[in-house]
Design a protein around this motif. Structure first.
Motif, PDB file in Angstrom:
ATOM      1  N   PRO A 106       0.829  -1.214   0.000  1.00  0.00           N
ATOM      2  CA  PRO A 106       0.000   0.000   0.000  1.00  0.00           C
ATOM      3  C   PRO A 106       0.856   1.253   0.000  1.00  0.00           C
ATOM      4  O   PRO A 106       2.074   1.209   0.221  1.00  0.00           O
ATOM      5  N   MET A 107       0.206   2.359  -0.253  1.00  0.00           N
ATOM      6  CA  MET A 107       0.898   3.643  -0.173  1.00  0.00           C
ATOM      7  C   MET A 107       1.348   3.881   1.264  1.00  0.00           C
ATOM      8  O   MET A 107       0.719   3.417   2.218  1.00  0.00           O
ATOM      9  N   LYS A 108       2.407   4.628   1.400  1.00  0.00           N
ATOM     10  CA  LYS A 108       2.934   4.946   2.724  1.00  0.00           C
ATOM     11  C   LYS A 108       1.860   5.675   3.523  1.00  0.00           C
ATOM     12  O   LYS A 108       1.219   6.610   3.018  1.00  0.00           O
ATOM     13  N   GLY A 109       1.650   5.214   4.735  1.00  0.00           N
ATOM     14  CA  GLY A 109       0.655   5.850   5.592  1.00  0.00           C
ATOM     15  C   GLY A 109      -0.742   5.294   5.448  1.00  0.00           C
ATOM     16  O   GLY A 109      -1.645   5.677   6.191  1.00  0.00           O
ATOM     17  N   HIS A 110      -0.946   4.398   4.483  1.00  0.00           N
ATOM     18  CA  HIS A 110      -2.258   3.787   4.290  1.00  0.00           C
ATOM     19  C   HIS A 110      -2.317   2.474   5.064  1.00  0.00           C
ATOM     20  O   HIS A 110      -1.487   1.593   4.860  1.00  0.00           O
ATOM     21  N   SER A 111      -3.331   2.354   5.905  1.00  0.00           N
ATOM     22  CA  SER A 111      -3.445   1.144   6.711  1.00  0.00           C
ATOM     23  C   SER A 111      -4.621   0.265   6.297  1.00  0.00           C
ATOM     24  O   SER A 111      -4.844  -0.785   6.884  1.00  0.00           O
ATOM     25  N   HIS A 112      -5.388   0.721   5.295  1.00  0.00           N
ATOM     26  CA  HIS A 112      -6.536  -0.046   4.822  1.00  0.00           C
ATOM     27  C   HIS A 112      -6.197  -0.603   3.443  1.00  0.00           C
ATOM     28  O   HIS A 112      -5.774   0.136   2.561  1.00  0.00           O
ATOM     29  N   VAL A 113      -6.394  -1.894   3.266  1.00  0.00           N
ATOM     30  CA  VAL A 113      -6.099  -2.552   1.993  1.00  0.00           C
ATOM     31  C   VAL A 113      -7.326  -3.339   1.547  1.00  0.00           C
ATOM     32  O   VAL A 113      -7.979  -4.010   2.352  1.00  0.00           O
ATOM     33  N   TYR A 114      -7.620  -3.239   0.260  1.00  0.00           N
ATOM     34  CA  TYR A 114      -8.768  -3.924  -0.326  1.00  0.00           C
ATOM     35  C   TYR A 114      -8.306  -4.687  -1.563  1.00  0.00           C
ATOM     36  O   TYR A 114      -7.460  -4.201  -2.315  1.00  0.00           O
ATOM     37  N   TRP A 115      -8.891  -5.839  -1.778  1.00  0.00           N
ATOM     38  CA  TRP A 115      -8.647  -6.602  -2.999  1.00  0.00           C
ATOM     39  C   TRP A 115      -9.957  -6.715  -3.782  1.00  0.00           C
ATOM     40  O   TRP A 115     -11.018  -6.996  -3.200  1.00  0.00           O
ATOM     41  N   TYR A 116      -9.848  -6.509  -5.098  1.00  0.00           N
ATOM     42  CA  TYR A 116     -10.985  -6.627  -6.004  1.00  0.00           C
ATOM     43  C   TYR A 116     -10.578  -7.515  -7.174  1.00  0.00           C
ATOM     44  O   TYR A 116      -9.418  -7.568  -7.561  1.00  0.00           O
ATOM     45  N   ARG A 117     -11.574  -8.172  -7.751  1.00  0.00           N
ATOM     46  CA  ARG A 117     -11.335  -8.999  -8.932  1.00  0.00           C
ATOM     47  C   ARG A 117     -12.176  -8.461 -10.080  1.00  0.00           C
ATOM     48  O   ARG A 117     -13.356  -8.102  -9.884  1.00  0.00           O
ATOM     49  N   GLN A 118     -11.574  -8.428 -11.256  1.00  0.00           N
ATOM     50  CA  GLN A 118     -12.289  -7.995 -12.460  1.00  0.00           C
ATOM     51  C   GLN A 118     -12.206  -9.107 -13.485  1.00  0.00           C
ATOM     52  O   GLN A 118     -11.135  -9.351 -14.052  1.00  0.00           O
ATOM     53  N   LEU A 119     -13.326  -9.760 -13.716  1.00  0.00           N
ATOM     54  CA  LEU A 119     -13.394 -10.764 -14.755  1.00  0.00           C
ATOM     55  C   LEU A 119     -13.504 -10.067 -16.103  1.00  0.00           C
ATOM     56  O   LEU A 119     -13.944  -8.913 -16.176  1.00  0.00           O
ATOM     57  N   PRO A 120     -13.121 -10.741 -17.196  1.00  0.00           N
ATOM     58  CA  PRO A 120     -13.180 -10.107 -18.515  1.00  0.00           C
ATOM     59  C   PRO A 120     -14.547  -9.504 -18.805  1.00  0.00           C
ATOM     60  O   PRO A 120     -15.576 -10.141 -18.582  1.00  0.00           O
ATOM     61  N   GLU A 121     -14.531  -8.274 -19.286  1.00  0.00           N
ATOM     62  CA  GLU A 121     -15.749  -7.556 -19.690  1.00  0.00           C
ATOM     63  C   GLU A 121     -16.707  -7.307 -18.528  1.00  0.00           C
ATOM     64  O   GLU A 121     -17.903  -7.094 -18.746  1.00  0.00           O
ATOM     65  N   ILE A 163      -8.248  -9.346   9.196  1.00  0.00           N
ATOM     66  CA  ILE A 163      -9.209  -9.382   8.104  1.00  0.00           C
ATOM     67  C   ILE A 163     -10.494  -8.754   8.619  1.00  0.00           C
ATOM     68  O   ILE A 163     -11.098  -9.250   9.566  1.00  0.00           O
ATOM     69  N   ILE A 164     -10.896  -7.650   7.996  1.00  0.00           N
ATOM     70  CA  ILE A 164     -12.077  -6.923   8.470  1.00  0.00           C
ATOM     71  C   ILE A 164     -13.342  -7.480   7.808  1.00  0.00           C
ATOM     72  O   ILE A 164     -14.375  -7.626   8.449  1.00  0.00           O
ATOM     73  N   ASP A 165     -13.266  -7.744   6.527  1.00  0.00           N
ATOM     74  CA  ASP A 165     -14.435  -8.207   5.779  1.00  0.00           C
ATOM     75  C   ASP A 165     -13.950  -9.089   4.642  1.00  0.00           C
ATOM     76  O   ASP A 165     -13.215  -8.611   3.779  1.00  0.00           O
ATOM     77  N   GLU A 166     -14.328 -10.339   4.652  1.00  0.00           N
ATOM     78  CA  GLU A 166     -13.944 -11.251   3.567  1.00  0.00           C
ATOM     79  C   GLU A 166     -15.186 -11.807   2.886  1.00  0.00           C
ATOM     80  O   GLU A 166     -15.173 -12.911   2.336  1.00  0.00           O
ATOM     81  N   SER A 167     -16.246 -11.042   2.888  1.00  0.00           N
ATOM     82  CA  SER A 167     -17.521 -11.527   2.368  1.00  0.00           C
ATOM     83  C   SER A 167     -17.493 -11.789   0.861  1.00  0.00           C
ATOM     84  O   SER A 167     -18.335 -12.511   0.351  1.00  0.00           O
ATOM     85  N   GLY A 168     -16.541 -11.235   0.148  1.00  0.00           N
ATOM     86  CA  GLY A 168     -16.456 -11.454  -1.290  1.00  0.00           C
ATOM     87  C   GLY A 168     -15.474 -12.536  -1.706  1.00  0.00           C
ATOM     88  O   GLY A 168     -15.320 -12.805  -2.899  1.00  0.00           O
TER      89      GLY A 168
END
Lengths: 112, 108
Positions: A25-40, A54-59
């Motif tokens: 993450p960027m310096k000073g950022h303590s929140h990290v998120y992961w996203y997935r993008q399927l084609p189209e 882990i705060i939220d792993e619902s996805g």
């Protein structure tokens, strides 16, 4: 101040192998998120982490996928026993608070 | 859950034209953002705009939270504006639900 760094940019794995995607993450950022993008398609939330939590792993798919954000080092998204349907772009974002995202350039995973 | 709908799905413009992109969102959204994904796949945060109006150069955005919609205005479009524009909404802790996007193509 470097942006959100993701590596590798491109990753090719054979079916059944493991994929490890890294996000600093960027310096000073303590929140990290992961996203997935399927084609189209648009981006789908996977997981939200803060340091060592882990705060939220619902996805996250129930099997084969895991994520961590250790006290030291980058956040890791791990996909075990990859299948062709896992082929996608995986984006990491970080923020200093709960808004103001900055995305990384993504990792394009191809499963052959 | 949160719903985010964008329109139009596709938009084709000549360079120099203006355009308006719309985003409708469901209740409980208090974290509304616009992103641009360029043809190389990079995602750029354009606006964090839970309410009100903001401007950045040729781009501006307005969110009317009470009526649950947001608009993104692009004036004097350029070929470099091409790509996909995403609206994303979330609750207070930061998880975002993305719309399906508007694919913008600007011809020279």
């Amino acid at each position: 101040n470097a942006g959100v760094m993701q590596n590798p940019r491109h990753l090719v794995r054979r079916r059944g192998q493991e994929a490890r995607l890294r996000c600093s993450p960027m310096k000073g950022h303590s929140h990290v998120y992961w996203y997935r993008q399927l084609p189209e398609e648009g981006l789908k939330f996977m997981v939200y982490l803060q340091k060592e939590n882990i705060i939220d792993e619902s996805g996250m798919p129930k099997e084969r996928f895991s994520a961590e954000f250790p006290k030291e080092g980058p956040s890791i998204l791990r996909i075990q026993q990859v299948v062709r349907g896992d082929s996608a772009a995986y984006f990491c974002a970080s923020s200093p608070t709960t808004y103001g995202y900055t995305f990384g350039s993504g990792t394009r995973l191809t499963v052959v | 859950g949160i719903q985010v709908e964008q329109s139009p799905p596709d938009l084709i413009l000549q360079e120099g034209a203006n355009s308006t992109l719309r985003c409708n969102f469901s209740d409980s959204v208090n974290n509304l953002q616009w992103f641009h994904q360029n043809p190389w796949g990079q995602l750029i945060n354009l606006f964090y705009i839970p309410s009100g109006t903001k401007q950045n150069g040729r781009l501006s955005a307005t969110t009317v939270a009470t009526e649950r919609y947001s608009l993104l205005y692009i004036s004097s479009s350029q070929t470099t504006d091409s790509g996909v524009y995403f609206c994303a909404g979330g609750t207070s802790y930061g998880k975002l639900t993305f719309g399906q996007g508007t694919i913008l193509t600007v011809h020279p």
